[in-house]
Design an enzyme around this catalytic site. Sequence first.
Site, PDB file in Angstrom:
ATOM      1  N   ARG A  90      43.340  34.125  41.356  1.00  0.00           N
ATOM      2  CA  ARG A  90      43.913  35.173  42.209  1.00  0.00           C
ATOM      3  C   ARG A  90      44.284  34.609  43.580  1.00  0.00           C
ATOM      4  O   ARG A  90      45.347  34.936  44.123  1.00  0.00           O
ATOM      5  CB  ARG A  90      42.920  36.327  42.366  1.00  0.00           C
ATOM      6  CG  ARG A  90      43.416  37.396  43.325  1.00  0.00           C
ATOM      7  CD  ARG A  90      42.427  38.529  43.468  1.00  0.00           C
ATOM      8  NE  ARG A  90      42.925  39.543  44.399  1.00  0.00           N
ATOM      9  CZ  ARG A  90      42.328  40.713  44.621  1.00  0.00           C
ATOM     10  NH1 ARG A  90      41.227  41.026  43.979  1.00  0.00           N
ATOM     11  NH2 ARG A  90      42.847  41.568  45.477  1.00  0.00           N
ATOM     12  N   ASN A 144      45.018  44.200  35.033  1.00  0.00           N
ATOM     13  CA  ASN A 144      46.350  44.046  35.611  1.00  0.00           C
ATOM     14  C   ASN A 144      47.074  42.806  35.078  1.00  0.00           C
ATOM     15  O   ASN A 144      46.418  41.843  34.696  1.00  0.00           O
ATOM     16  CB  ASN A 144      46.248  43.949  37.141  1.00  0.00           C
ATOM     17  CG  ASN A 144      46.015  45.287  37.785  1.00  0.00           C
ATOM     18  OD1 ASN A 144      46.624  46.270  37.423  1.00  0.00           O
ATOM     19  ND2 ASN A 144      45.115  45.334  38.764  1.00  0.00           N
ATOM     20  N   CYS A 164      45.127  53.177  35.521  1.00  0.00           N
ATOM     21  CA  CYS A 164      45.119  52.682  36.899  1.00  0.00           C
ATOM     22  C   CYS A 164      44.469  53.757  37.762  1.00  0.00           C
ATOM     23  O   CYS A 164      44.518  54.938  37.432  1.00  0.00           O
ATOM     24  CB  CYS A 164      46.548  52.406  37.360  1.00  0.00           C
ATOM     25  SG  CYS A 164      46.690  51.783  39.055  1.00  0.00           S
ATOM     26  N   HIS A 194      51.988  50.538  39.439  1.00  0.00           N
ATOM     27  CA  HIS A 194      52.141  49.961  40.775  1.00  0.00           C
ATOM     28  C   HIS A 194      53.575  50.074  41.296  1.00  0.00           C
ATOM     29  O   HIS A 194      53.990  49.303  42.161  1.00  0.00           O
ATOM     30  CB  HIS A 194      51.667  48.499  40.799  1.00  0.00           C
ATOM     31  CG  HIS A 194      50.181  48.365  40.659  1.00  0.00           C
ATOM     32  ND1 HIS A 194      49.526  47.163  40.725  1.00  0.00           N
ATOM     33  CD2 HIS A 194      49.209  49.296  40.435  1.00  0.00           C
ATOM     34  CE1 HIS A 194      48.229  47.350  40.563  1.00  0.00           C
ATOM     35  NE2 HIS A 194      48.023  48.646  40.381  1.00  0.00           N
ATOM     36  N   TYR A 244      51.794  50.300  46.864  1.00  0.00           N
ATOM     37  CA  TYR A 244      52.424  49.069  46.364  1.00  0.00           C
ATOM     38  C   TYR A 244      53.919  49.025  46.691  1.00  0.00           C
ATOM     39  O   TYR A 244      54.524  47.951  46.665  1.00  0.00           O
ATOM     40  CB  TYR A 244      52.216  48.922  44.858  1.00  0.00           C
ATOM     41  CG  TYR A 244      50.806  48.544  44.486  1.00  0.00           C
ATOM     42  CD1 TYR A 244      50.403  47.214  44.464  1.00  0.00           C
ATOM     43  CD2 TYR A 244      49.860  49.516  44.176  1.00  0.00           C
ATOM     44  CE1 TYR A 244      49.105  46.861  44.140  1.00  0.00           C
ATOM     45  CE2 TYR A 244      48.561  49.180  43.851  1.00  0.00           C
ATOM     46  CZ  TYR A 244      48.186  47.840  43.839  1.00  0.00           C
ATOM     47  OH  TYR A 244      46.897  47.506  43.532  1.00  0.00           O
TER      48      TYR A 244
END
Length: 421
Positions: A90, A144, A164, A194, A244
Amino acid sequence: MKLAVVGGGSTYTPELIDGFARLRDTLPVTELVLIDPAADRLELVGGLARRIFAKQGHPGTITTTSDLDAGVTGADAVLLQLRVGGQAARRQDETWPLECGCVGQETTGAGGLAKALRTVPVVLDIAGRVRRTSPDAWIIDFTNPVGIVTRALLQAGHKAVGLCNVAIGFQRKFAKLLDVAPAEVHLDHVGLNHLTWELGVRLGGPAGEDLLPRLIAEHGDAIAADLHMPRAVVDRLGVVPSYYLRYFYQHDEVVRELGSKPSRAAEVAAMEKELLALYGDPALDEKPELLAGRGGAFYSEAAVDLASSLLGGGGSGVQVVNTYNNGTLPFLPDDAVIETQARVDASGATPLAVPALDPMYAGLVSHVTAYENLALEAALHGGRERVFKALLAHPLVGQFEYAEALTDKLLAHNREHLAWA
């Protein structure tokens, strides 16, 4: 009722356990299995999970295992909350795109594509093993990028629904502003995972009065601050975008901001270290306050509601999920995966009718759907050219030179996770 959580060693898990304990009348779990290859983390999380159940008087059993096949055998539902490559991957997703002047984020843009490429093959392998051991089990995907992963699962014929926490977060916030129970709030929540907008906020169901104009007029400053966007953006749109959308609406500002501070992954890694130390305290028997900063707020309530509805229990039966479009948004193909309110029961999720989407939003949804198609092709079949095309198609990249450079960086940082690279 048996539930299995793949990625059960996540520091998120106590949030989920707390929901299972509090909402046991809605979802009467008798056996919960936490599955994770990281045995040290798993035992810390599993110990706290058992203490939470014990404190709240939950009669169910909690077991831990690194054996996926044994863990999912006989499960009624399997929740996926895994992170291939962990926080180290990440951190890379959030940094190398910035070198090209693009947003570095784990679920969208170039970093989101990297996560999809790492994740889809692993999730499909897990789902195949679930189908062999528990063919009737539902797969609930919280991993995700949820939209791409859910489409991969559905396209492969699995019984899957994506989940989500963005929508349930909005529902709870709007309910608080309106001083009503969250169950009374129905969202006209439309878009892709998102990439969504709240087009309406209604009391009592889809036909209720739309109170969104009043919410924006009376609480616009608070709503905008929560989104980290200027009040003028919300006022001019007349709807509430997911936070987002900031990556799209304020791209250059976000890039400058991300380049001037430590990555979110670094913050989360430090938080996880502290959380795991807390989880190891045998006196701790509730989720710690620090967990609220980890993200995933209201995930447990959403997961309980969805699992209960799918398994024929006491769920609400209407919930925002990720599932096939099937004509809901007429400008998208039926097999696109959208995020919207749906009726959920033992047969799966069926989207409810939604308001017509303004061309300003529909255009972006179409654009990102095209990217997601290419991203899934790259995840399933590999190849540098497929990765390049997906990056070129993404509205947060969209330039030939950037796509070329980002392709090289993506492959360099992810070779150990890509069998074809």
